[in-house]
Design an enzyme around this catalytic site. Structure first.
Site, short mmCIF file in Angstrom:
data_model
loop_
_atom_site.label_atom_id
_atom_site.label_comp_id
_atom_site.label_asym_id
_atom_site.label_seq_id
_atom_site.Cartn_x
_atom_site.Cartn_y
_atom_site.Cartn_z
N ASP A 125 0.86 -1.17 0.00
CA ASP A 125 0.00 0.00 0.00
C ASP A 125 0.91 1.24 0.00
O ASP A 125 2.14 1.14 0.11
CB ASP A 125 -0.96 -0.04 1.21
C1 GLC Z 1 -4.24 4.34 -0.16
C2 GLC Z 1 -5.19 3.20 0.16
C3 GLC Z 1 -5.28 2.17 -0.93
C4 GLC Z 1 -5.10 2.84 -2.26
C5 GLC Z 1 -3.67 3.33 -2.33
C6 GLC Z 1 -3.39 4.05 -3.65
O1 GLC Z 1 -3.50 4.68 0.98
O2 GLC Z 1 -4.99 2.51 1.37
O3 GLC Z 1 -6.57 1.54 -0.81
O4 GLC Z 1 -5.35 1.92 -3.32
O5 GLC Z 1 -3.34 4.17 -1.24
O6 GLC Z 1 -4.10 5.22 -3.71
#
Ligand code: GLC
Length: 700
Positions: free
Chosen positions: A259
């Site tokens: 993430d």
């Molecule tokens: C965010 C979220 C995730 C998302 C990623 C990219 O922090 O936790 O669900 O896909 O970053 O934006």
């Protein structure tokens, strides 16, 4: 059209694996590490990094032009012309914004989820996006957690069905799906986003992992590791889940992305002191691609210093290159196609199915379209932005039809529609409320639209209180005090505590955040063009104090008994939720009869007749629940093991048949799935709280 240099520069071997190996043999260590890195568009010197072969992916681009420009650099200027994989959060629509996922889950309609994903995937693909960070498949049983909005609620069976449907839809549109957030992110303590999760392997296996397994079985090609730590081990460094379970047990062949910044956050978790230590922990655990923090830039040096075998890097590169080849990126890296117009019809269909009717005392709904004077009041009545909820990608709030607009276009020309905002979502003044009271007094009926702001839900949006924010409770009480019949419409990204209203208003309609066609869909339900069929995918608590409250709980040694003090309950509140999992009303009535259980070998056919006993056609979500009476460990009082949406005309009946196989009776014990012989209670009914009951005896 991008110049396709790749095919000319490579002997074109037959299989994808052969193409991957041929390419890898030509890659330098720095180019290999480059494939493991994803940057966002604001990354300093991004063009140079791409041209040097140091970037595998970029994300959340703003336009087809930007995608084409960056892809051109990768394909034409880098030494090996490896295309970028462009990713984006395409969660419940891209240009055409559908209801938020908890709303889509309320439809219990896999075809609705698949449709949304197919439309969203097609629209995203048109600007060069070939990877979405969806579906979010986290089971959530704590509505204080803002990301309830993005998932399919509290139940692993429903969650698994929806996860598989989204994956099919996205990948039919040739963009990679990404099941996230692996795993147990929805079990954050206190409902506080990014917080600790701690649970037994049994609960992990039976509740939080099944939707990920379903997504992978449906073909999901990527997985995103979660922010949380699970039993003390941060998910982004969790070898047990990312490698032992995901790779070795489930044979997942795609790739794992962290993430956002989650690799570097291993330092905050306290298991790494430097970016390189964080990067080493993550790649050794099984994270193939590092999202935007750049810690994986340290891996080339780690290999050169003998801290990391190049084989570990190679394994990650293979996972990523294989997906790029499978996607056809090497053959067709070009981005922009012609953007299609909005798909309102599909957004409307899904919105219609996602609306839950929670109360309809005296059948006050549907309203007559010829009603004399209707007052539409509340901060959610005229808002376009809030109809879209959170994570609405390239959606435009101007595309949204508000509830007020939907009502005005539905009622007759003779109907006088009055409007007053009454207060803001988070603020308001006495004179606003006073004006709303005066407006209500002029009407025959009031439609009161309350709830959360679209930006109050989703990531980093945990709430300690679940009441109607701002001065909405005061507005609600003031409007009810006028004595006018109030139809409460609640728009939110999570269950809210509305017990006061539930005792006093005759009707409650819950559309969640219904997307661009929300206003028309809600009006369709209010005036009867649509017979509501939504069912709750998550329990609605009476108070935040009840949380966690969910239907598939264990019985305890002293199951709640209102007539016995010494049983598991509260002294100041009922124990059961305000509205249970699986609940939702219709404008017609469905009667259940003639439960039958038929054994065939080691499987059981469990069926019942469902009859539309009302005067209009409707759709019922028929649900099957099972409970094992005696097992080697305590088992939930009920577990959803089947559901079917059936459409029945007035007076029409149908026998709905479910099959229970041994796998439906299994549970996790001592490191493996087990099934016990014994007696099982079964129910077929309209929700987790009621149904025809029977028993079956299973013997191995
Ligand atoms: C965010 C979220 C995730 C998302 C990623 C990219 O922090 O936790 O669900 O896909 O970053 O934006």
């Amino acid at each position: 059209m991008l110049v396709l240099l790749v095919a000319a520069s490579l002997a074109v071997p037959r299989s994808v694996d052969a193409r991957v190996e041929a390419l890898m043999r030509r890659m330098t260590l720095d180019e290999k590490v480059g494939q493991l890195i994803q940057y966002n568009p604001s990354q300093h010197d991004l063009d140079k990094l791409i041209a040097a072969g140091r970037v595998g992916s970029v994300y959340n681009l703003h336009s087809a032009e930007q995608a084409t420009e960056l892809q051109r650099i990768a394909v034409e200027r880098s030494r090996l012309h490896i295309p970028l994989l462009i990713g984006q959060d395409v969660i419940h629509g891209f240009r055409t914004i559908f209801p938020i996922p908890i709303g889509i889950a309320s439809s219990w309609d896999q075809s609705a989820a698949e449709l949304e994903a197919r439309v969203a995937g097609r629209e995203a693909h048109a600007i060069g996006i070939r990877w979405t960070f969806a579906p979010m498949v986290d089971i959530a049983r704590d509505p204080r957690w803002g990301r309830v909005a993005e998932g399919a609620g509290e139940d692993p069976f429903l969650g698994s069905a929806m996860a598989a449907a989204y994956v099919r839809g996205f990948q039919e549109s040739s963009i990679l799906a990404c099941a996230k957030h692996f795993a147990a992110y929805g079990a954050a303590e206190g409902g506080r986003d990014y917080n600790t999760a701690d649970m037994s392997e049994e609960r992990l296996r039976e509740v939080y992992l099944p939707p990920f397994k379903a997504a992978i079985d449906a073909g999901a090609r990527t997985i995103m590791s979660a922010f949380d730590s699970l039993n003390g081990v941060p998910m982004t460094a969790n070898h047990h889940l990312l490698t032992t379970i995901l790779r070795n047990e489930w044979h997942f062949h795609g790739f794992v992305v962290s993430d956002f910044d989650a690799v570097d956050q291993l330092r905050n978790h306290g298991i790494a002191a430097t970016p390189q230590q964080a990067a080493l922990k993550a790649i050794r655990a099984g994270v193939d691609m590092d999202m935007v923090d750049g810690d994986y830039e340290t891996l080339a040096r780690a290999v050169r210093e003998g801290l990391l075998p190049v084989s570990t890097v190679d394994a990650a590169v293979r996972h990523i290159l294989r997906e790029k080849f499978e996607l056809g990126l090497f053959d067709h890296p070009d981005a922009a196609e012609s953007e299609t117009g909005l798909d309102r019809a599909d957004a409307r269909r899904v919105a219609d199915e996602s609306i839950v009717l929670l109360k309809n005392e005296g059948a006050i709904l549907p309203l007559s379209k010829k009603i004399g004077t209707l007052a539409v009041i509340g901060p959610l009545a005229g808002s376009k932005r809030d109809m879209l909820g959170s994570w609405f990608a390239h959606g435009n709030p101007d595309d949204a039809v508000t509830l007020l607009e939907g009502i005005r276009s539905t009622v007759s020309a003779q109907t006088n529609v009055l409007y007053a905002e009454g207060c803001g979502i988070l603020d308001g003044s006495d004179q606003d409320i006073a004006k709303a009271i005066e407006t209500a007094k002029q009407a025959n009926v009031v439609v009161l639209a309350l709830g959360e702001a679209g930006g109050m839900t989703g990531e980093a949006s945990s709430r300690a209180f679940l009441d109607l924010p701002g001065r909405q409770e005061q507005l609600l009480e003031s409007i009810v005090a006028t004595g006018k019949p109030v139809i409460l419409v609640v728009m939110s990204g999570r269950p809210l505590t509305i017990s006061w209203a539930a005792d006093r208003v005759p009707a409650i309609v819950w559309p969640w955040f219904p997307g661009i066609e929300g206003g028309n869909a809600i009006a369709g339900v209010l005036f009867g063009d649509v017979n509501p069929s939504g069912k709750l995918p998550i329990s609605i608590p009476r108070s935040a104090g009840q949380i966690p409250v969910y239907y598939a709980h264990l019985p305890t040694g002293r199951p709640a008994n209102p007539n016995n003090k010494y049983t598991s309950k509260y002294i100041d509140s009922p124990s059961e939720p305000l509205y249970p999992f699986g609940f939702g009303l219709s404008y017609t009535r469905f009667d259940y009869s003639d439960l039958r259980i038929q054994k065939t070998g080691n499987r059981f056919e469990v069926s019942a007749v469902v009859r539309n006993a009302g005067s209009r056609a409707g759709v019922e979500v028929v649900q099957l629940y099972v409970h094992q009476r005696v097992a080697r460990v305590s088992r939930p009082v009920k577990e959803l093991k089947g559901f079917e949406r059936i459409a029945l005309g007035a007076g029409e009946s149908r026998r709905v048949v479910f099959t229970i196989a041994p796998k439906d009776l299994r549970y996790w014990l001592g490191g493996k799935w087990v099934v016990d012989p014994g007696t099982f209670d079964v129910w077929i009914g309209p929700s987790s709280a009621e149904g025809l009951e029977g028993t079956l005896k299973y013997s191995n």
